[in-house]
Write a protein that holds these residues in place. Structure first.
Motif, short mmCIF file in Angstrom:
data_model
loop_
_atom_site.label_atom_id
_atom_site.label_comp_id
_atom_site.label_asym_id
_atom_site.label_seq_id
_atom_site.Cartn_x
_atom_site.Cartn_y
_atom_site.Cartn_z
N SER A 9 -0.53 -1.78 0.88
CA SER A 9 -1.14 -3.11 0.98
C SER A 9 -0.26 -4.11 0.26
CB SER A 9 -2.54 -3.10 0.35
OG SER A 9 -3.40 -2.21 1.02
N ILE A 10 0.23 -5.11 0.98
CA ILE A 10 1.12 -6.11 0.40
C ILE A 10 0.64 -7.49 0.85
CG2 ILE A 10 3.48 -6.95 0.23
CD1 ILE A 10 4.41 -4.18 1.10
N LEU A 11 0.56 -8.38 -0.10
CA LEU A 11 0.19 -9.76 0.20
C LEU A 11 1.30 -10.70 -0.26
CD1 LEU A 11 -2.22 -11.57 1.28
CD2 LEU A 11 -2.72 -12.00 -1.14
N PRO A 12 2.21 -11.10 0.65
CA PRO A 12 3.17 -12.14 0.28
C PRO A 12 2.42 -13.44 -0.01
CG PRO A 12 3.85 -10.98 2.27
CD PRO A 12 2.43 -10.61 2.01
N ILE A 13 2.57 -13.97 -1.19
CA ILE A 13 1.73 -15.08 -1.65
C ILE A 13 2.33 -16.41 -1.20
CG2 ILE A 13 0.84 -16.25 -3.70
CD1 ILE A 13 0.88 -13.46 -5.07
N GLY A 28 7.40 -16.88 -4.11
CA GLY A 28 7.91 -15.69 -3.44
C GLY A 28 7.33 -14.39 -3.96
N ALA A 29 6.36 -14.46 -4.88
CA ALA A 29 5.76 -13.23 -5.41
C ALA A 29 4.93 -12.54 -4.34
CB ALA A 29 4.90 -13.56 -6.63
N ALA A 59 4.93 -17.50 9.28
CA ALA A 59 5.09 -16.45 10.29
C ALA A 59 4.99 -15.05 9.71
CB ALA A 59 6.44 -16.62 10.99
N THR A 60 5.08 -14.94 8.38
CA THR A 60 4.95 -13.62 7.74
C THR A 60 3.55 -13.06 7.98
OG1 THR A 60 6.56 -14.10 6.01
CG2 THR A 60 4.91 -12.42 5.52
#
Length: 634
Positions: A179-183, A256-257, A74-75
């Motif tokens: 810009s953020i990419l939750p992996i 969680g990076a 859902a992120t």
């Protein structure tokens, strides 16, 4: 081109994966274990192009053991596709998923009631009524129910139309500035190296962009991008993306990076948050309780510090500090899910107000006021609360972070009500005015109580506010001619202690001055001349007027007071004894002036500072025919 990321949620075995396959033609169960067990245990991904744009589908596991995978899916999503079996109705995990979606800010979407082919049409209406009544306790009580069958294709056209409408829906409000990419997945490919995937948040991501893997701070570069199986030079926020990284191995990327552009998102061990407990929860969230916090693709244990109380009562809301056992990374406005450790259950949701908070006491009322202001997103209220909490000043970057805007935007918005004091430091104009009034009033009272004191000690005048605010106010008042300052002392510019002297006091001052003048370079000890407080005040006035000059013998820890005439005469005698360009030592100067080392050392240092002499090593020269200054600081 419009894009939309939709997370597909629902109870296990209600047909999520089959429905996604029917909508997109893509099989999302990719693991052998998933195919063998017939249920999803990891996120699956698919997409479908429509005339209005492209929708990315994230198929989240429906089993209760995989809540973290559902939260990760859902992120970055903007909508949901909830799948409910017509035959079984709303399952326990469907209710929990819908609640979690609402806690994550996903309140719009599509409800697909599947397996319509398994029941007679005559029973459909009654079954839909039951489902609708069960949805009443969720954020999707008013959502339209769309009957369909992945097996026969019935109702899929209407479902496609409903999905297309989501492409014009509102954007996600909790979007980072970077810009953020939750992996959510890490793997390697021969010839390419390390690949990470996720849903991009914030801003566009470009090939060859320098980035940082947080929370470890490992630097890397975007080597390549791929979205929906195709290479691309850039990917927009909200899209699913696979990123090929340079100079990093799979083993170096922890669960969680997040891949972050630049270093604007430093890791932290403390989040300040607002918390809302589930409406059906009957248990409180206690101060110091350890809970599981799920945000982005992270799932970490944190200890709860409840502000202003010992707990957050059932069905209530409050503010708290989450203290993690290791460094994590988040952004202001990001949503989180809070779960009890044992028995595992969803307690409620949280909104991160400050992702890099400093540990503080739960009784800190000023910090609580800052968080309450941050929750309103009123930037001026945030600025005022921060100033109140920090002695009248605030960091502009703190205001911007809590307001979820850039520092430039924050500065522009606050320009009418706040003033810049220095780099990254502001203060409310009313606070500056109040500090000015306090300083001037304190000086006025000091001068009234001590009319013969030329200046007041700064420590007795400066209010208990930030030193930066006090420095700014004192500098401003000095520049505007309202006060004067010397070393650590202050005075009103119109304060004239000489005018307050009586006839007898003036006579006593003249007597003291004569004593020092006649003593030449053999000044009396100050305590022998100034026996009373009045005498000490008179000596201070003579020093302030420049008639007497105070020198310091540092090695002997002594203060010596000379009449200015004595130093002027001494300078003339040195010039006569040592013409220009002729060097002399301290000993030779002592002999020329017929004085002691105790006297000559501070006198020569004073002459050095006033340009009468210049020192090179152990030798000095008289450099010019300057008269001794009586105004330069000693």
């Amino acid at each position: 081109m419009n894009t939309r990321c939709i997370v597909v949620i629902g109870h296990v075995d209600h047909g999520k994966t089959s429905l996604v396959r029917a909508l997109t033609g893509i099989e999302t169960d990719r693991l052998a274990e998933e195919k063998e067990r017939g249920l999803s245990i990891a996120l699956g991904f698919a997409h479908r192009a429509y005339p209005e744009g492209i929708i990315d589908f994230i198929d989240a596991p429906g089993h209760e053991d995989f809540i973290q995978a559902m939260v990760s899916g859902a992120t970055g999503a903007q909508s949901i596709l909830a799948v409910i079996s017509l035959t079984e109705g709303i399952g326990a995990q469907t209710l929990e998923h819908l609640t979690i979606a609402g806690l994550l800010g996903l309140t719009n979407g599509v409800i697909a009631v599947t397996k319509s082919d398994t029941l007679e049409p005559s029973s459909h209406a009654a079954r839909l009524d039951v489902i609708r009544s069960e949805l009443a306790q969720t954020p999707f009580a008013d959502a339209e129910l769309l009957l369909c069958s992945a097996l026969t294709g019935d109702g899929l056209d209407a479902l496609h139309l409903a999905l297309q409408k989501t492409l014009s829906g509102p954007a996600n409000a909790s979007t980072p500035l970077q810009s953020i990419l939750p992996i959510d997945r890490v793997f390697s490919m021969p010839g390419h190296g390390t690949i990470v995937t996720g849903t991009l948040l914030g801003q566009e991501l470009h090939v060859n962009t320098d980035a940082v893997l947080q929370p470890d701070g490992r630097k890397t570069t975007v080597r390549g991008l791929q979205s929906r199986g195709e290479k691309s030079n850039l990917v927009k926020a909200g899209e699913r993306v696979a990123v090929n990284l340079r100079s990093v191995a799979v083993k170096d990327i922890p669960r969680g990076a997040a891949l972050c552009v630049g270093d604007a998102l430093p890791p932290s061990t403390c989040f300040d948050v607002s918390i809302g407990l589930n409406p059906w929860s009957n248990t409180a969230l206690k101060h110091n309780e350890d809970i599981r916090v799920m945000f982005g693709t992270s799932s970490e244990i944190a200890s709860v510090r409840v502000f202003g109380g010992k707990q957050i009562a059932p069905k209530q809301s409050g503010h708290a500090q989450l203290r993690f056992k290791k460094r994590v990374v988040g952004f202001a406005g990001q949503k989180a899910i809070l779960r009890r450790l044992s028995p595992p259950e969803t307690l409620g949701g949280a909104t991160i107000l400050d992702p890099i908070a400093m540990p503080t006491k739960s009784t800190n009322k000023r910090r609580l006021a800052v968080l309450q202001a941050a929750e309103t997103q009123d930037i001026q209220a945030i600025g005022n609360a921060l100033c109140e909490a920090h002695g009248g000043v605030a960091s502009l970057s703190d205001v911007a972070r809590l307001s979820r805007v850039t520092t430039q935007a924050a500065e522009q918005t606050l320009s009418d009500a706040f003033e810049t004091l220095g780099p990254d430091m502001i203060s409310a104009k009313h606070s500056i005015a109040a500090c000015e009034a306090e300083v001037l009033r304190a000086l006025e009272l000091y001068h009234e109580a001590h009319p013969l004191h030329a200046m007041a000690p700064r420590t007795s005048i400066v209010p208990r506010s930030s030193s930066a605010l006090a420095n700014h106010v004192i500098t401003s008042l000095t520049e505007r001619g309202r006060l004067r300052q010397q070393d650590a002392h202050l005075a009103h510019c119109d304060h004239d202690p000489m005018s307050n002297l009586s006839k007898d006091q003036r006579a006593r001052m003249a007597h003291i001055e004569t004593s020092f003048r006649e003593s030449s370079l053999s000044p009396p000890m100050l305590e022998n001349v100034a026996e009373s407080q009045l005498d000490r005040d008179l000596v201070a006035l003579l020093i302030d007027a420049g008639n007497l000059i105070e020198l310091r013998n540092i090695s002997l820890n002594q203060t010596l007071v000379f009449h200015s005439d004595a130093l002027t005469s001494a300078a003339a005698e040195l010039r006569a004894a040592f013409p220009l360009s002729q060097s002399f030592t301290t000993s030779e100067a002592r002999t020329a002036l017929a004085t002691s080392r105790r006297i000559i050392v501070p006198v020569l240092e004073y002459f050095d500072g006033n340009g009468v002499t210049a020192r090179t090593g152990d030798a000095r020269q008289v450099v010019q025919a300057n008269s001794v200054s009586t105004s330069d600081p000693v």
